[in-house]
Design a protein around this motif. Structure first.
Motif, PDB file in Angstrom:
ATOM      1  N   VAL A  80       0.936  -1.137  -0.066  1.00  0.00           N
ATOM      2  CA  VAL A  80       0.019  -0.069  -0.187  1.00  0.00           C
ATOM      3  C   VAL A  80       0.937   1.159  -0.033  1.00  0.00           C
ATOM      4  N   ALA A  81       0.361   2.306  -0.230  1.00  0.00           N
ATOM      5  CA  ALA A  81       1.141   3.599  -0.393  1.00  0.00           C
ATOM      6  C   ALA A  81       1.388   4.167   0.852  1.00  0.00           C
ATOM      7  N   ASP A  82       0.499   3.917   1.875  1.00  0.00           N
ATOM      8  CA  ASP A  82       0.602   4.537   3.247  1.00  0.00           C
ATOM      9  C   ASP A  82       0.159   3.478   4.445  1.00  0.00           C
ATOM     10  N   VAL A  83       1.135   2.910   4.871  1.00  0.00           N
ATOM     11  CA  VAL A  83       0.749   1.833   6.002  1.00  0.00           C
ATOM     12  C   VAL A  83      -0.169   2.334   6.971  1.00  0.00           C
ATOM     13  N   ALA A  84       0.028   3.684   7.569  1.00  0.00           N
ATOM     14  CA  ALA A  84      -0.593   4.104   8.630  1.00  0.00           C
ATOM     15  C   ALA A  84      -2.226   4.354   8.091  1.00  0.00           C
ATOM     16  N   ALA A  85      -2.170   4.927   7.126  1.00  0.00           N
ATOM     17  CA  ALA A  85      -3.405   5.479   6.626  1.00  0.00           C
ATOM     18  C   ALA A  85      -4.425   4.111   6.184  1.00  0.00           C
ATOM     19  N   GLY A  86      -3.734   3.051   5.820  1.00  0.00           N
ATOM     20  CA  GLY A  86      -4.524   1.813   5.544  1.00  0.00           C
ATOM     21  C   GLY A  86      -4.736   1.170   6.560  1.00  0.00           C
ATOM     22  N   TYR A  87      -3.967   1.020   7.488  1.00  0.00           N
ATOM     23  CA  TYR A  87      -4.174   0.597   8.822  1.00  0.00           C
ATOM     24  C   TYR A  87      -5.658   1.025   9.789  1.00  0.00           C
ATOM     25  N   GLU A  88      -5.635   2.617   9.586  1.00  0.00           N
ATOM     26  CA  GLU A  88      -6.659   3.385  10.413  1.00  0.00           C
ATOM     27  C   GLU A  88      -7.800   3.110   9.389  1.00  0.00           C
ATOM     28  N   LEU A  89      -7.824   2.922   8.129  1.00  0.00           N
ATOM     29  CA  LEU A  89      -8.953   2.676   7.302  1.00  0.00           C
ATOM     30  C   LEU A  89      -9.497   1.229   7.651  1.00  0.00           C
ATOM     31  N   CYS A  90      -8.755   0.109   7.621  1.00  0.00           N
ATOM     32  CA  CYS A  90      -9.262  -1.058   8.296  1.00  0.00           C
ATOM     33  C   CYS A  90     -10.052  -1.153   9.407  1.00  0.00           C
ATOM     34  N   LEU A  91      -9.179  -0.173  10.428  1.00  0.00           N
ATOM     35  CA  LEU A  91      -9.851  -0.135  11.807  1.00  0.00           C
ATOM     36  C   LEU A  91     -11.417   0.489  11.680  1.00  0.00           C
ATOM     37  N   GLN A  92     -11.479   1.560  10.891  1.00  0.00           N
ATOM     38  CA  GLN A  92     -12.441   2.154  10.745  1.00  0.00           C
ATOM     39  C   GLN A  92     -13.760   1.294  10.234  1.00  0.00           C
ATOM     40  N   HIS A  93     -13.484   0.350   9.428  1.00  0.00           N
ATOM     41  CA  HIS A  93     -14.563  -0.688   8.827  1.00  0.00           C
ATOM     42  C   HIS A  93     -14.438  -1.804   9.495  1.00  0.00           C
ATOM     43  N   GLY A  94     -14.255  -2.028  10.711  1.00  0.00           N
ATOM     44  CA  GLY A  94     -14.414  -3.199  11.663  1.00  0.00           C
ATOM     45  C   GLY A  94     -13.104  -4.151  11.657  1.00  0.00           C
ATOM     46  N   GLY A  95     -11.896  -3.610  11.090  1.00  0.00           N
ATOM     47  CA  GLY A  95     -11.014  -4.779  11.244  1.00  0.00           C
ATOM     48  C   GLY A  95     -10.414  -4.212  12.822  1.00  0.00           C
TER      49      GLY A  95
END
Length: 129
Positions: A80-95
């Protein structure tokens, strides 16, 4: 770019390495890109795309807190382009959080990763390098 590929978590890394190193070239035209039978990591590519990565199960269990015996046997990996942003996106959607964004210079000089579980408990590594 490796958009999505599997990573197997091997209990007997050397045996798994020898198996995949012997069959992947003939079966799918994959070539060893990184690693050796000594482990703990190896990967095979088809052209510029990742086909399969292999890591010693205990090494991943230590990072994710999974039990080495009977724990995770595989996971999805995405560059992914941005690990931190991807991580937060996953958490926001139930990860579910497993291991937050961190530098992993032992895996590669510019490697960053984060690990989440999807709502069904599957392990997913987000990486950039």
């Amino acid at each position: 770019m490796d958009a999505l590929h599997p990573r197997l978590l091997a209990g007997d890394f050397t045996a798994a390495f020898r198996f995949y190193d012997a069959v992947l070239p003939e079966l799918i035209g994959a070539e060893l890109a990184r690693g050796t039978a000594d482990g703990p990591y190896a990967s095979w590519d088809v052209g510029a795309e990742g086909a399969l990565a292999l890591i010693e199960r205990g090494a991943m269990a230590a990072l994710t807190g999974s039990a080495a015996a009977g724990g995770d046997r595989g996971m999805l990996v995405s560059r992914v382009a941005d690990v931190a942003a991807g991580y937060e996106l996953c958490l926001q959607h139930g990860g579910q959080p497993v291991a937050g964004p961190a530098a992993r210079p032992e895996w590669g000089p510019t490697m960053r990763t984060a690990h989440v579980r999807d709502p069904d408990g599957n392990l997913w590594e987000l990486q950039s390098y």
